[in-house]
Motif scaffolding. Structure first.
Motif, mmCIF file in Angstrom:
data_model
loop_
_atom_site.group_PDB
_atom_site.id
_atom_site.type_symbol
_atom_site.label_atom_id
_atom_site.label_comp_id
_atom_site.label_asym_id
_atom_site.label_seq_id
_atom_site.Cartn_x
_atom_site.Cartn_y
_atom_site.Cartn_z
ATOM 1 N N LEU A 1 -0.063 5.562 -57.518
ATOM 2 C CA LEU A 1 -1.474 5.191 -57.397
ATOM 3 C C LEU A 1 -1.743 3.839 -58.044
ATOM 4 O O LEU A 1 -2.406 2.975 -57.470
ATOM 5 C CB LEU A 1 -2.379 6.255 -58.034
ATOM 6 C CG LEU A 1 -2.662 7.481 -57.202
ATOM 7 C CD1 LEU A 1 -3.293 8.569 -58.071
ATOM 8 C CD2 LEU A 1 -3.559 7.144 -56.022
ATOM 9 N N LEU A 2 -1.221 3.646 -59.248
ATOM 10 C CA LEU A 2 -1.408 2.382 -59.947
ATOM 11 C C LEU A 2 -0.842 1.227 -59.124
ATOM 12 O O LEU A 2 -1.477 0.184 -58.968
ATOM 13 C CB LEU A 2 -0.743 2.441 -61.323
ATOM 14 C CG LEU A 2 -1.049 1.273 -62.240
ATOM 15 C CD1 LEU A 2 -2.447 1.413 -62.831
ATOM 16 C CD2 LEU A 2 -0.020 1.197 -63.344
ATOM 17 N N CYS B 1 -10.701 2.005 -53.155
ATOM 18 C CA CYS B 1 -11.560 3.185 -53.185
ATOM 19 C C CYS B 1 -10.674 4.414 -53.015
ATOM 20 O O CYS B 1 -9.590 4.333 -52.430
ATOM 21 C CB CYS B 1 -12.562 3.085 -52.029
ATOM 22 S SG CYS B 1 -13.635 4.518 -51.882
ATOM 23 N N VAL B 2 -11.130 5.543 -53.506
ATOM 24 C CA VAL B 2 -10.393 6.788 -53.309
ATOM 25 C C VAL B 2 -10.117 6.990 -51.822
ATOM 26 O O VAL B 2 -9.021 7.408 -51.437
ATOM 27 C CB VAL B 2 -11.179 7.995 -53.876
ATOM 28 C CG1 VAL B 2 -10.460 9.293 -53.590
ATOM 29 C CG2 VAL B 2 -11.411 7.834 -55.358
ATOM 30 N N CYS B 3 -11.071 6.627 -50.995
ATOM 31 C CA CYS B 3 -10.899 6.799 -49.552
ATOM 32 C C CYS B 3 -9.758 5.944 -49.005
ATOM 33 O O CYS B 3 -9.164 6.281 -47.982
ATOM 34 C CB CYS B 3 -12.200 6.488 -48.811
ATOM 35 S SG CYS B 3 -12.781 4.788 -49.031
ATOM 36 N N ASP B 4 -9.413 4.853 -49.696
ATOM 37 C CA ASP B 4 -8.299 4.001 -49.285
ATOM 38 C C ASP B 4 -6.953 4.598 -49.679
ATOM 39 O O ASP B 4 -5.915 4.178 -49.166
ATOM 40 C CB ASP B 4 -8.399 2.613 -49.942
ATOM 41 C CG ASP B 4 -9.636 1.845 -49.533
ATOM 42 O OD1 ASP B 4 -10.058 1.979 -48.369
ATOM 43 O OD2 ASP B 4 -10.182 1.107 -50.382
ATOM 44 N N LEU B 5 -6.959 5.532 -50.598
ATOM 45 C CA LEU B 5 -5.713 6.063 -51.168
ATOM 46 C C LEU B 5 -5.309 7.423 -50.620
ATOM 47 O O LEU B 5 -4.150 7.802 -50.716
ATOM 48 C CB LEU B 5 -5.859 6.147 -52.692
ATOM 49 C CG LEU B 5 -6.208 4.831 -53.384
ATOM 50 C CD1 LEU B 5 -6.624 5.086 -54.820
ATOM 51 C CD2 LEU B 5 -5.041 3.863 -53.312
ATOM 52 N N ASN B 6 -6.241 8.162 -50.051
ATOM 53 C CA ASN B 6 -5.975 9.527 -49.608
ATOM 54 C C ASN B 6 -4.817 9.635 -48.626
ATOM 55 O O ASN B 6 -3.992 10.547 -48.733
ATOM 56 C CB ASN B 6 -7.220 10.149 -48.981
ATOM 57 C CG ASN B 6 -8.251 10.530 -50.007
ATOM 58 O OD1 ASN B 6 -7.930 10.774 -51.161
ATOM 59 N ND2 ASN B 6 -9.504 10.580 -49.591
ATOM 60 N N PHE C 1 -0.874 9.973 -49.566
ATOM 61 C CA PHE C 1 -0.341 11.155 -50.233
ATOM 62 C C PHE C 1 -0.592 12.405 -49.414
ATOM 63 O O PHE C 1 -1.561 12.486 -48.665
ATOM 64 C CB PHE C 1 -1.016 11.337 -51.608
ATOM 65 C CG PHE C 1 -0.769 10.200 -52.550
ATOM 66 C CD1 PHE C 1 0.331 10.195 -53.372
ATOM 67 C CD2 PHE C 1 -1.654 9.127 -52.606
ATOM 68 C CE1 PHE C 1 0.563 9.136 -54.242
ATOM 69 C CE2 PHE C 1 -1.433 8.073 -53.460
ATOM 70 C CZ PHE C 1 -0.323 8.072 -54.286
ATOM 71 N N ASP C 2 0.247 13.369 -49.601
ATOM 72 C CA ASP C 2 0.040 14.686 -49.007
ATOM 73 C C ASP C 2 -0.605 15.576 -50.072
ATOM 74 O O ASP C 2 -0.079 16.617 -50.453
ATOM 75 C CB ASP C 2 1.373 15.265 -48.540
ATOM 76 C CG ASP C 2 1.204 16.542 -47.738
ATOM 77 O OD1 ASP C 2 0.112 16.752 -47.174
ATOM 78 O OD2 ASP C 2 2.165 17.344 -47.696
ATOM 79 N N LEU C 3 -1.740 15.088 -50.589
ATOM 80 C CA LEU C 3 -2.478 15.774 -51.648
ATOM 81 C C LEU C 3 -3.944 15.809 -51.274
ATOM 82 O O LEU C 3 -4.419 14.972 -50.501
ATOM 83 C CB LEU C 3 -2.330 15.020 -52.976
ATOM 84 C CG LEU C 3 -0.925 14.883 -53.556
ATOM 85 C CD1 LEU C 3 -0.931 13.902 -54.711
ATOM 86 C CD2 LEU C 3 -0.396 16.233 -53.994
ATOM 87 N N SER C 4 -4.672 16.734 -51.864
ATOM 88 C CA SER C 4 -6.110 16.802 -51.601
ATOM 89 C C SER C 4 -6.832 15.665 -52.334
ATOM 90 O O SER C 4 -6.333 15.126 -53.325
ATOM 91 C CB SER C 4 -6.664 18.151 -52.068
ATOM 92 O OG SER C 4 -6.623 18.233 -53.481
ATOM 93 N N GLN C 5 -8.007 15.339 -51.855
ATOM 94 C CA GLN C 5 -8.804 14.289 -52.480
ATOM 95 C C GLN C 5 -9.143 14.634 -53.938
ATOM 96 O O GLN C 5 -9.060 13.776 -54.807
ATOM 97 C CB GLN C 5 -10.062 14.010 -51.646
ATOM 98 C CG GLN C 5 -10.881 12.825 -52.125
ATOM 99 C CD GLN C 5 -11.866 13.198 -53.224
ATOM 100 O OE1 GLN C 5 -12.431 14.289 -53.209
ATOM 101 N NE2 GLN C 5 -12.056 12.303 -54.173
ATOM 102 N N SER D 1 -8.238 12.313 -57.125
ATOM 103 C CA SER D 1 -9.296 11.921 -58.073
ATOM 104 C C SER D 1 -8.936 12.313 -59.497
ATOM 105 O O SER D 1 -9.219 11.573 -60.447
ATOM 106 C CB SER D 1 -10.631 12.550 -57.673
ATOM 107 O OG SER D 1 -11.098 11.958 -56.486
ATOM 108 N N HIS D 2 -8.307 13.462 -59.666
ATOM 109 C CA HIS D 2 -7.866 13.904 -60.994
ATOM 110 C C HIS D 2 -6.860 12.909 -61.578
ATOM 111 O O HIS D 2 -6.966 12.510 -62.745
ATOM 112 C CB HIS D 2 -7.252 15.302 -60.920
ATOM 113 C CG HIS D 2 -6.528 15.698 -62.161
ATOM 114 N ND1 HIS D 2 -7.189 16.077 -63.310
ATOM 115 C CD2 HIS D 2 -5.212 15.737 -62.447
ATOM 116 C CE1 HIS D 2 -6.290 16.344 -64.253
ATOM 117 N NE2 HIS D 2 -5.090 16.146 -63.756
#
Length: 118
Positions: free
Chosen positions: A48-49, A61-66, A69-73, A77-78
């Motif tokens: 992420l970093l 934005c979080v929306c740019d990162l989702n 990954f094969d992870l939930s939003q 965010s956590h």
């Protein structure tokens, strides 16, 4: 549009030290630096970093990162919250979205600590 800054917790810059090979860390220095290294020891947080630092404009934005990954939003965010709380990321709330940027001073301190003279 007015920018709103959201602060979750006080963040202390690491005001680092000389490289590990020249002077041993004090207990206080080790106590400030260990949480940064612990946060980066997680592969998702490290990625992420990296994604944020490499993103256009140096922020994402979080929306740019989702999609990376094969992870939930909420899980993403956590992880972002963890990076923010230790002082590696800044966050800026704009409407319903939160944008993250890397705190380059914290990374520079870590680079000096780890890379100097090795």
């Amino acid at each position: 549009m007015t920018k709103t800054h959201l602060e979750l917790s006080p963040v202390q810059t690491v005001a680092c030290c000389s490289p590990l090979t020249s002077t041993p860390l004090s207990s206080e220095q080790a106590g400030r630096i260990a949480p940064l290294l612990k946060a980066l020891a997680d592969p998702v947080r490290l990625r992420l970093l990296s994604l944020i630092a490499a993103h256009e404009g140096g922020e994402a934005c979080v929306c740019d990162l989702n999609d990376a990954f094969d992870l939930s939003q909420p899980t993403i965010s956590h992880h972002l919250k963890q990076l923010h709380e230790v002082g590696l990321l800044d966050r800026d709330k704009r409407g319903t979205w939160v944008y993250y940027s890397v705190r380059r001073d914290a990374l520079a301190d870590l680079a000096t600590l780890i890379g100097g003279g090795l």
